[in-house]
Design a protein around this motif. Structure first.
Motif, PDB file in Angstrom:
ATOM      1  N   GLY A 174      15.740   6.254   0.521  1.00  0.00           N
ATOM      2  CA  GLY A 174      16.198   5.207   1.424  1.00  0.00           C
ATOM      3  C   GLY A 174      16.133   3.820   0.799  1.00  0.00           C
TER       4      GLY A 174
ATOM      5  N   GLU B 298      15.402  12.915  -2.579  1.00  0.00           N
ATOM      6  CA  GLU B 298      15.145  13.602  -1.305  1.00  0.00           C
ATOM      7  C   GLU B 298      15.136  15.117  -1.449  1.00  0.00           C
ATOM      8  OE1 GLU B 298      17.222  11.027  -1.714  1.00  0.00           O
ATOM      9  OE2 GLU B 298      17.200   9.715   0.040  1.00  0.00           O
TER      10      GLU B 298
ATOM     11  N   PHE C 146      17.244   7.530  14.246  1.00  0.00           N
ATOM     12  CA  PHE C 146      16.640   6.314  13.692  1.00  0.00           C
ATOM     13  C   PHE C 146      17.470   5.699  12.571  1.00  0.00           C
ATOM     14  CE2 PHE C 146      14.773   7.924   9.680  1.00  0.00           C
ATOM     15  CZ  PHE C 146      14.819   9.304   9.894  1.00  0.00           C
TER      16      PHE C 146
ATOM     17  N   GLU D  60      19.293   3.559  -0.981  1.00  0.00           N
ATOM     18  CA  GLU D  60      20.345   3.459   0.042  1.00  0.00           C
ATOM     19  C   GLU D  60      20.375   2.058   0.657  1.00  0.00           C
ATOM     20  OE1 GLU D  60      18.826   7.011   2.062  1.00  0.00           O
ATOM     21  OE2 GLU D  60      20.821   7.885   1.874  1.00  0.00           O
TER      22      GLU D  60
ATOM     23  N   LYS E  32       6.673  -3.823  -8.576  1.00  0.00           N
ATOM     24  CA  LYS E  32       6.530  -2.363  -8.780  1.00  0.00           C
ATOM     25  C   LYS E  32       7.552  -1.561  -7.979  1.00  0.00           C
ATOM     26  CE  LYS E  32       3.705   1.578  -9.155  1.00  0.00           C
ATOM     27  NZ  LYS E  32       2.533   2.342  -8.852  1.00  0.00           N
TER      28      LYS E  32
ATOM     29  N   ALA F 266      10.170   2.598  -2.064  1.00  0.00           N
ATOM     30  CA  ALA F 266      10.085   3.980  -2.551  1.00  0.00           C
ATOM     31  C   ALA F 266      10.666   4.973  -1.554  1.00  0.00           C
ATOM     32  CB  ALA F 266       8.642   4.335  -2.882  1.00  0.00           C
ATOM     33  N   GLY F 267      11.509   4.487  -0.658  1.00  0.00           N
ATOM     34  CA  GLY F 267      12.204   5.408   0.245  1.00  0.00           C
ATOM     35  C   GLY F 267      11.783   5.250   1.684  1.00  0.00           C
ATOM     36  N   ALA F 268      12.370   6.079   2.534  1.00  0.00           N
ATOM     37  CA  ALA F 268      11.910   6.141   3.917  1.00  0.00           C
ATOM     38  C   ALA F 268      10.458   6.597   3.890  1.00  0.00           C
ATOM     39  CB  ALA F 268      12.764   7.134   4.701  1.00  0.00           C
ATOM     40  N   ASP F 269       9.703   6.259   4.947  1.00  0.00           N
ATOM     41  CA  ASP F 269       8.278   6.601   4.963  1.00  0.00           C
ATOM     42  C   ASP F 269       8.116   8.103   5.222  1.00  0.00           C
ATOM     43  OD1 ASP F 269       5.553   7.049   5.849  1.00  0.00           O
ATOM     44  OD2 ASP F 269       5.371   4.870   5.792  1.00  0.00           O
ATOM     45  N   ILE F 270       7.723   8.813   4.177  1.00  0.00           N
ATOM     46  CA  ILE F 270       7.649  10.280   4.254  1.00  0.00           C
ATOM     47  C   ILE F 270       6.596  10.712   5.277  1.00  0.00           C
ATOM     48  CG2 ILE F 270       7.215  12.401   2.943  1.00  0.00           C
ATOM     49  CD1 ILE F 270       8.106  10.741   0.400  1.00  0.00           C
ATOM     50  N   LYS F 271       5.490   9.941   5.333  1.00  0.00           N
ATOM     51  CA  LYS F 271       4.419  10.319   6.266  1.00  0.00           C
ATOM     52  C   LYS F 271       4.896  10.186   7.710  1.00  0.00           C
ATOM     53  CE  LYS F 271       1.171   8.955   2.731  1.00  0.00           C
ATOM     54  NZ  LYS F 271       0.376   7.867   2.153  1.00  0.00           N
TER      55      LYS F 271
ATOM     56  N   LEU G 162      14.114   4.103  -4.495  1.00  0.00           N
ATOM     57  CA  LEU G 162      14.277   5.563  -4.379  1.00  0.00           C
ATOM     58  C   LEU G 162      14.657   5.950  -2.952  1.00  0.00           C
ATOM     59  CD1 LEU G 162      11.102   6.722  -6.355  1.00  0.00           C
ATOM     60  CD2 LEU G 162      13.447   6.373  -7.216  1.00  0.00           C
TER      61      LEU G 162
ATOM     62  N   GLN H  15       0.823  -1.216   0.000  1.00  0.00           N
ATOM     63  CA  GLN H  15       0.000   0.000   0.000  1.00  0.00           C
ATOM     64  C   GLN H  15       0.857   1.265   0.000  1.00  0.00           C
ATOM     65  OE1 GLN H  15       0.651  -1.951   2.531  1.00  0.00           O
ATOM     66  NE2 GLN H  15       0.804  -0.813   4.455  1.00  0.00           N
ATOM     67  N   ALA H  16       2.132   1.147   0.370  1.00  0.00           N
ATOM     68  CA  ALA H  16       3.017   2.322   0.430  1.00  0.00           C
ATOM     69  C   ALA H  16       4.273   2.092  -0.411  1.00  0.00           C
ATOM     70  CB  ALA H  16       3.390   2.618   1.878  1.00  0.00           C
ATOM     71  N   LEU H  17       4.168   1.250  -1.425  1.00  0.00           N
ATOM     72  CA  LEU H  17       5.328   0.942  -2.291  1.00  0.00           C
ATOM     73  C   LEU H  17       6.566   0.584  -1.453  1.00  0.00           C
ATOM     74  CD1 LEU H  17       4.967   3.635  -5.145  1.00  0.00           C
ATOM     75  CD2 LEU H  17       4.040   1.312  -5.039  1.00  0.00           C
TER      76      LEU H  17
ATOM     77  N   ALA I 118       7.519   1.611   1.363  1.00  0.00           N
ATOM     78  CA  ALA I 118       8.194   2.702   2.086  1.00  0.00           C
ATOM     79  C   ALA I 118       8.695   2.149   3.419  1.00  0.00           C
ATOM     80  CB  ALA I 118       7.233   3.861   2.306  1.00  0.00           C
TER      81      ALA I 118
HETATM   82  C1  HXC Z   1       5.318   7.073   2.286  1.00  0.00           C
HETATM   83  C2  HXC Z   1       4.785   6.513   0.132  1.00  0.00           C
HETATM   84  C3  HXC Z   1       6.122   6.686  -0.270  1.00  0.00           C
HETATM   85  C4  HXC Z   1       7.072   7.074   0.733  1.00  0.00           C
HETATM   86  C5  HXC Z   1       4.981   6.111  -1.979  1.00  0.00           C
HETATM   87  N1  HXC Z   1       4.115   6.147  -0.964  1.00  0.00           N
HETATM   88  N2  HXC Z   1       6.208   6.437  -1.588  1.00  0.00           N
HETATM   89  N3  HXC Z   1       4.386   6.705   1.398  1.00  0.00           N
HETATM   90  N4  HXC Z   1       6.618   7.257   1.981  1.00  0.00           N
HETATM   91  N5  HXC Z   1       8.362   7.219   0.478  1.00  0.00           N
HETATM   92  C6  HXC Z   1       2.676   5.860  -0.983  1.00  0.00           C
HETATM   93  C7  HXC Z   1       1.873   6.977  -1.621  1.00  0.00           C
HETATM   94  O1  HXC Z   1       1.638   8.016  -0.703  1.00  0.00           O
HETATM   95  C8  HXC Z   1       0.611   6.235  -2.024  1.00  0.00           C
HETATM   96  O2  HXC Z   1      -0.209   6.020  -0.907  1.00  0.00           O
HETATM   97  C9  HXC Z   1       1.154   4.864  -2.424  1.00  0.00           C
HETATM   98  O3  HXC Z   1       2.429   4.734  -1.810  1.00  0.00           O
HETATM   99  C10 HXC Z   1       1.339   4.725  -3.924  1.00  0.00           C
HETATM  100  O4  HXC Z   1       2.162   5.786  -4.372  1.00  0.00           O
HETATM  101  P1  HXC Z   1       1.787   6.735  -5.607  1.00  0.00           P
HETATM  102  O5  HXC Z   1       2.587   7.971  -5.462  1.00  0.00           O
HETATM  103  O6  HXC Z   1       0.314   6.871  -5.754  1.00  0.00           O
HETATM  104  O7  HXC Z   1       2.341   5.842  -6.822  1.00  0.00           O
HETATM  105  P2  HXC Z   1       2.876   6.339  -8.251  1.00  0.00           P
HETATM  106  O8  HXC Z   1       1.993   7.440  -8.786  1.00  0.00           O
HETATM  107  O9  HXC Z   1       3.056   5.088  -9.041  1.00  0.00           O
HETATM  108  O10 HXC Z   1       4.307   6.998  -7.958  1.00  0.00           O
HETATM  109  C11 HXC Z   1       5.366   6.190  -7.509  1.00  0.00           C
HETATM  110  C12 HXC Z   1       6.512   7.062  -6.951  1.00  0.00           C
HETATM  111  C13 HXC Z   1       5.954   8.059  -5.886  1.00  0.00           C
HETATM  112  C14 HXC Z   1       7.174   7.857  -8.115  1.00  0.00           C
HETATM  113  C15 HXC Z   1       7.562   6.116  -6.356  1.00  0.00           C
HETATM  114  O11 HXC Z   1       5.210   7.307  -4.952  1.00  0.00           O
HETATM  115  C16 HXC Z   1       7.001   8.798  -5.146  1.00  0.00           C
HETATM  116  O12 HXC Z   1       7.600   9.749  -5.661  1.00  0.00           O
HETATM  117  N6  HXC Z   1       7.263   8.401  -3.893  1.00  0.00           N
HETATM  118  C17 HXC Z   1       8.192   9.096  -3.026  1.00  0.00           C
HETATM  119  C18 HXC Z   1       9.626   8.788  -3.392  1.00  0.00           C
HETATM  120  C19 HXC Z   1      10.600   9.536  -2.507  1.00  0.00           C
HETATM  121  O13 HXC Z   1      10.591  10.779  -2.465  1.00  0.00           O
HETATM  122  N7  HXC Z   1      11.445   8.820  -1.772  1.00  0.00           N
HETATM  123  C20 HXC Z   1      12.416   9.416  -0.862  1.00  0.00           C
HETATM  124  C21 HXC Z   1      11.844   9.465   0.512  1.00  0.00           C
HETATM  125  S1  HXC Z   1      12.902  10.300   1.648  1.00  0.00           S
HETATM  126  P3  HXC Z   1      -1.586   6.863  -0.672  1.00  0.00           P
HETATM  127  O14 HXC Z   1      -2.188   6.167   0.512  1.00  0.00           O
HETATM  128  O15 HXC Z   1      -1.154   8.234  -0.387  1.00  0.00           O
HETATM  129  O16 HXC Z   1      -2.347   6.714  -1.946  1.00  0.00           O
HETATM  130  C22 HXC Z   1      14.054   9.171   2.046  1.00  0.00           C
HETATM  131  C23 HXC Z   1      15.097   9.669   2.975  1.00  0.00           C
HETATM  132  C24 HXC Z   1      15.952   8.564   3.497  1.00  0.00           C
HETATM  133  O17 HXC Z   1      14.047   8.064   1.624  1.00  0.00           O
HETATM  134  C25 HXC Z   1      16.849   9.096   4.554  1.00  0.00           C
HETATM  135  C26 HXC Z   1      17.316   8.063   5.510  1.00  0.00           C
HETATM  136  C27 HXC Z   1      16.337   7.591   6.493  1.00  0.00           C
END
Ligand code: HXC
Length: 257
Positions: free
Chosen positions: A108, A131, A83, A111, A59, A63-68, A106, A23-25, A27
């Motif tokens: 995290g 990021e 953390f 990483e 898929k 998709a990274g650390a959980d942004i929420k 992507l 549900q969160a790819l 995350a």
């Molecule tokens: C929380 C995430 C998430 C994330 C996706 N989701 N990535 N939730 N944290 N990193 C959730 C979405 O909110 C959505 O839930 C569901 O997963 C499906 O994602 P969609 O965006 O609808 O899918 P799509 O349109 O196919 O796009 C895919 C995507 C996009 C391009 C990968 O989801 C995206 O850009 N995600 C974020 C990628 C990112 O920025 N990662 C870096 C995070 S920071 P809902 O319930 O809302 O529909 C990081 C820092 C690490 O990693 C540092 C060390 C700890």
């Protein structure tokens, strides 16, 4: 063992961890990182396991650390909880770990894949450090590991623009060891991991330790380290068995001794 955010199974001498928050790819929230470490702890302790595979879904690897989960954190909270220390434990494992990456890896997620010993990618894999678009930068080793792996130009461009690399570019850049068709990725990763797990476990661990040394020290010190460890291998029964098996034209049977 039943987990909330990952699936685990054992295939012969290989431990397979599948990240499982569809549900969160996938995350990487704190529960997932804790559960991943618990599973890896178990595999490290189990003398029957010689290699681990970490994979995600078709898929998304992750998709990274959980942004929420991260969005509301304050500086004192991030500093006090620290953390990311939990993430670092993945890189500190002694047994070999293969990342089998399909779809998004992507932030995290990229990483985490780079913390593994090597990455097998499906032809659909996409790697990125986006990021900066969130007002932060990579925080689990991305600015360091990516730069060492692909060089400054590509790492800088990826970290500053957030653009993704496809599988072909990732292979050209040395980020992944090989590209495999998506429907064969996990089978191929399990096959490679089984090959590693059939080697002598102490020798595989020493080999991993020696290769990793290349990231941490000068060439002269690294070569010295390699030489010492190489010499020490002649104190193992597995060296005797491996070389004897070659001479006798039969497969080696290692006893991990
Ligand atoms: C929380 C995430 C998430 C994330 C996706 N989701 N990535 N939730 N944290 N990193 C959730 C979405 O909110 C959505 O839930 C569901 O997963 C499906 O994602 P969609 O965006 O609808 O899918 P799509 O349109 O196919 O796009 C895919 C995507 C996009 C391009 C990968 O989801 C995206 O850009 N995600 C974020 C990628 C990112 O920025 N990662 C870096 C995070 S920071 P809902 O319930 O809302 O529909 C990081 C820092 C690490 O990693 C540092 C060390 C700890």
């Amino acid at each position: 063992m039943t987990y909330e955010t990952i699936l685990t199974e054992t295939r012969g001498k290989v431990g397979l961890v599948t990240l499982n928050r569809p549900q969160a790819l996938n995350a990487l929230n704190s529960t997932l990182v804790a559960e991943l470490n618990e599973a890896l702890d178990g595999y490290e302790r189990d003398p029957g396991i010689g290699c681990v595979v970490i994979t995600g879904s078709e898929k998304a690897f992750a998709a990274g650390a959980d942004i929420k989960e991260m969005s509301g954190l304050s500086y004192p909270q991030t500093y006090l909880d620290d953390f990311i220390t939990a993430w670092d434990k993945v890189a500190a494992r002694r047994k070999p770990i293969v990342a089998a990456v399909s779809g998004f890896a992507l932030g995290g997620g990229c990483e985490l894949a780079m913390m593994c010993d090597f990455i097998l990618a499906s032809d659909t894999a996409k790697f990125g450090q986006p990021e900066i678009k969130l007002g932060v930068m990579p925080g689990a080793g991305g600015t360091q590991r990516l730069t060492r792996i692909v060089g400054k130009a590509k790492a800088m461009e990826m970290c500053l623009t957030g653009r993704m690399m496809d599988a072909a570019e990732a292979e050209r850049s040395g980020l992944v060891s090989r590209i495999v068709p998506a429907d064969q990725l996990v089978d191929e990763a399990l096959k490679v991991a089984a090959t590693i797990a059939d080697m002598s476990l102490p020798i595989a661990l020493m080999t991993k330790e020696s290769v990793n040394r290349a990231y941490e020290t000068t060439l002269a010190e690294g070569i010295r380290f390699e030489r010492r460890v190489f010499h020490a291998m002649f104190a193992t029964a597995d060296q005797k068995e491996g070389m004897q098996a070659f001479v006798e034209k039969r497969p080696a049977k290692f006893a991990n001794e």
